[in-house]
Design an enzyme around this catalytic site. Structure first.
Site, PDB file in Angstrom:
ATOM      1  N   CYS A   1       2.463   1.232  12.960  1.00  9.11           N
ATOM      2  CA  CYS A   1       3.351   1.828  12.682  1.00  9.11           C
ATOM      3  C   CYS A   1       3.868   2.811  13.479  1.00  9.11           C
ATOM      4  CB  CYS A   1       2.719   2.307  11.321  1.00  9.11           C
ATOM      5  SG  CYS A   1       2.363   1.368   9.757  1.00  9.11           S
TER       6      CYS A   1
ATOM      7  N   GLY B   1       0.802  -0.839  -0.431  1.00  8.19           N
ATOM      8  CA  GLY B   1       0.457   0.236   0.046  1.00  8.19           C
ATOM      9  C   GLY B   1       1.094   1.382  -0.067  1.00  8.19           C
ATOM     10  N   THR B   2       1.944   1.330   1.082  1.00  3.49           N
ATOM     11  CA  THR B   2       2.452   2.621   0.822  1.00  3.49           C
ATOM     12  C   THR B   2       3.864   2.842  -0.809  1.00  3.49           C
ATOM     13  OG1 THR B   2       3.230   1.934   3.125  1.00  3.49           O
ATOM     14  CG2 THR B   2       4.865   3.477   2.073  1.00  3.49           C
TER      15      THR B   2
ATOM     16  N   ASN C   1      -7.164   4.438   9.008  1.00  4.01           N
ATOM     17  CA  ASN C   1      -6.690   3.367  10.069  1.00  4.01           C
ATOM     18  C   ASN C   1      -7.318   3.276  11.673  1.00  4.01           C
ATOM     19  OD1 ASN C   1      -5.281   5.071   9.291  1.00  4.01           O
ATOM     20  ND2 ASN C   1      -3.852   4.337  10.215  1.00  4.01           N
TER      21      ASN C   1
ATOM     22  N   SER D   1      -4.262  -2.589  -0.676  1.00  7.22           N
ATOM     23  CA  SER D   1      -2.833  -3.740  -0.001  1.00  7.22           C
ATOM     24  C   SER D   1      -3.088  -4.840   0.054  1.00  7.22           C
ATOM     25  CB  SER D   1      -1.990  -3.112   1.773  1.00  7.22           C
ATOM     26  OG  SER D   1      -1.161  -3.676   2.238  1.00  7.22           O
ATOM     27  N   GLY D   2      -2.740  -6.066  -0.015  1.00  5.19           N
ATOM     28  CA  GLY D   2      -3.177  -7.576  -0.174  1.00  5.19           C
ATOM     29  C   GLY D   2      -3.110  -7.911   1.088  1.00  5.19           C
TER      30      GLY D   2
HETATM   31  N1  PLP Z   1      -2.843   2.829   4.696  1.00  2.00           N
HETATM   32  C1  PLP Z   1      -3.467   2.978   5.536  1.00  2.00           C
HETATM   33  C2  PLP Z   1      -4.655   3.718   5.315  1.00  2.00           C
HETATM   34  C3  PLP Z   1      -2.926   1.841   6.340  1.00  2.00           C
HETATM   35  O1  PLP Z   1      -3.576   1.687   7.422  1.00  2.00           O
HETATM   36  C4  PLP Z   1      -2.145   1.202   5.216  1.00  2.00           C
HETATM   37  C5  PLP Z   1      -1.286   0.341   6.618  1.00  2.00           C
HETATM   38  O2  PLP Z   1      -1.645   0.341   6.948  1.00  2.00           O
HETATM   39  C6  PLP Z   1      -0.904   1.520   4.401  1.00  2.00           C
HETATM   40  C7  PLP Z   1      -1.548   2.370   3.696  1.00  2.00           C
HETATM   41  C8  PLP Z   1       0.057   1.143   4.303  1.00  2.00           C
HETATM   42  O3  PLP Z   1      -0.362   0.264   3.865  1.00  2.00           O
HETATM   43  P1  PLP Z   1       1.363  -1.435   3.508  1.00  2.00           P
HETATM   44  O4  PLP Z   1       1.861  -1.964   5.434  1.00  2.00           O
HETATM   45  O5  PLP Z   1       0.874  -2.538   2.827  1.00  2.00           O
HETATM   46  O6  PLP Z   1       2.388  -0.534   2.862  1.00  2.00           O
END
Ligand code: PLP
Length: 385
Positions: free
Chosen positions: A324, A71-72, A150, A198-199
């Site tokens: 995170c 997702g990032t 989130n 994100s998977g």
């Molecule tokens: N965006 C949101 C709203 C999220 O909750 C997260 C992960 O917690 C991310 C982005 C990042 O996704 P990834 O962990 O796949 O990099």
């Protein structure tokens, strides 16, 4: 009792059906999809199928799906790629409650001479759409606003926001990492230009994501190299991840409404019991416009981390903010943006359920929580005794 996993906004269990689908891809079907031989070619067909499965869940064309590493990466690519394609515009609009995958990128843009506006939210975590409308001007290259938060699960009116951005000539990106699989989407009927997912948030493996790129949206690639993903994301594909994500999308699409209404009933049972049985406990967010699986509550006078440790002793996994940022004692930037008082923000806990959550798990948590809260309050220097 086995582990009770109420931390599904951090990551989810890989579905058994997904695991079965990807197992042969490690030692039997391990070819490179870019190879000319038949062995590689059959892998390419599996990637095409995953693209179709993802497109079906999102209601878009398979050619609009770009597989990424997470997702990032999708967020970074969307923001930087969209801006690179319109170098003459220098303003970006986002919100103060975005995930760091968006906020950190936007803050770095300021160092590169962009004007970045972070919209605030009210006490329920809602945006002021009139303010947004006023702020989108001719210099606005990009509006990037998350679909669902989130930490609190609050869902923004993204269709309306996308429409506003489009009517004013700005590209619109949404971080839908928490929304996909939990709320129905139909991108063909929306004005969203770019969408990240994100998977590992929807029962696929970690290390794979998607960036939806609407046909005709100008975007500079982030990863340069080979011509994978039609030149939009170079690098040999994470085949098991992609195939697993495709299967996870198919499962989510097949059972979306039924599963999410079941999850909501359990979440509401947990939430109502906590609010009723634990004194000085309040909900962060609102009962309306919220993801069905997320419950964020604050317990005054005690530390969220202390609650987490006690829950952990009973095998219950929850979170005191986004995974995170855990490890830092700073209260959540989301709750602070909502104006949640410092003491309440410190005592916040997020429970996030999934299709695998059960009523027994909810009942067990309801049984344990009031005692945990009472015990910690006994020790708290902030409570008059
Ligand atoms: N965006 C949101 C709203 C999220 O909750 C997260 C992960 O917690 C991310 C982005 C990042 O996704 P990834 O962990 O796949 O990099």
């Amino acid at each position: 009792m086995e582990t009770i996993y109420f931390d599904n906004n951090a990551t989810t269990k890989v579905a058994e059906e997904v695991l079965e689908e990807i197992k042969p891809l490690f030692c039997d079907l391990y070819g490179n999809p870019s190879s000319m031989h038949t062995f590689g070619g059959q892998i390419g067909r599996r990637i095409s199928r995953a693209r179709e499965q993802a497109a079906a869940l999102l209601g878009c064309d398979p050619s609009e799906i770009v597989f990424t590493g997470c997702g990032t990466e999708s967020d970074n690519t969307a923001i930087k790629g969209a801006l690179a394609a319109v170098p003459n515009k220098r303003k970006v609009i986002t919100t103060r409650v975005e995930h760091p995958a968006v906020l950190t990128v936007c803050r770095e843009l300021e160092n590169r001479g962009y004007r970045v506006l972070e919209l605030g939210v009210n006490r329920q975590g809602r945006l002021d759409l009139a303010e947004l409308e006023e702020q989108i001007d001719d210099d606005t290259a990009l509006v990037t606003i998350m679909y669902a938060n989130n930490e609190t699960g609050m869902v923004f009116p993204i269709e309306r926001i996308a429409e506003l951005a489009r009517s004013k000539g700005s590209v619109f990106h949404t971080d839908a990492v928490q929304a996909v699989g939990k709320i129905p989407l139909n991108l063909a009927r929306s004005d969203i230009d770019l969408l990240s997912l994100s998977g590992h948030k929807l029962h696929a493996p970690k290390g794979v994501g998607i960036l939806y790129v609407r046909k005709g949206t100008r975007l500079s690639p982030f990863m340069l190299g080979g011509h994978q993903e039609a030149g939009r994301r170079a690098g040999t594909e994470n085949v098991p991840g992609i195939v697993g994500l495709g299967k996870a999308c198919e499962l989510a699409a097949a059972n979306l409404e039924e599963e999410n209404s079941k999850v909501k009933i359990l979440r509401d049972k947990l939430e109502n019991a906590l609010l009723e049985k634990c004194p000085d406990c309040r909900l962060n967010g609102d009962t309306e416009d919220r993801l069905p699986n997320t419950c964020n509550v604050s317990f005054e006078y005690i530390e969220g981390e202390a609650i987490l440790l006690m829950l952990d002793k009973y095998g219950i996994c929850a979170s005191s903010g986004s995974a995170c940022t855990s490890g830092s004692l700073e209260p959540s930037h989301v709750l602070r943006a909502m104006g949640v008082p410092f003491t309440a923000a410190h005592g916040s806990i997020r429970f996030s359920l999934s299709r695998y959550s059960t009523e027994e798990e909810v009942d067990y948590t309801i049984e344990k929580m009031p005692a945990i809260v009472n015990q910690l309050r006994e020790l708290s220097p902030f409570v008059a005794k």
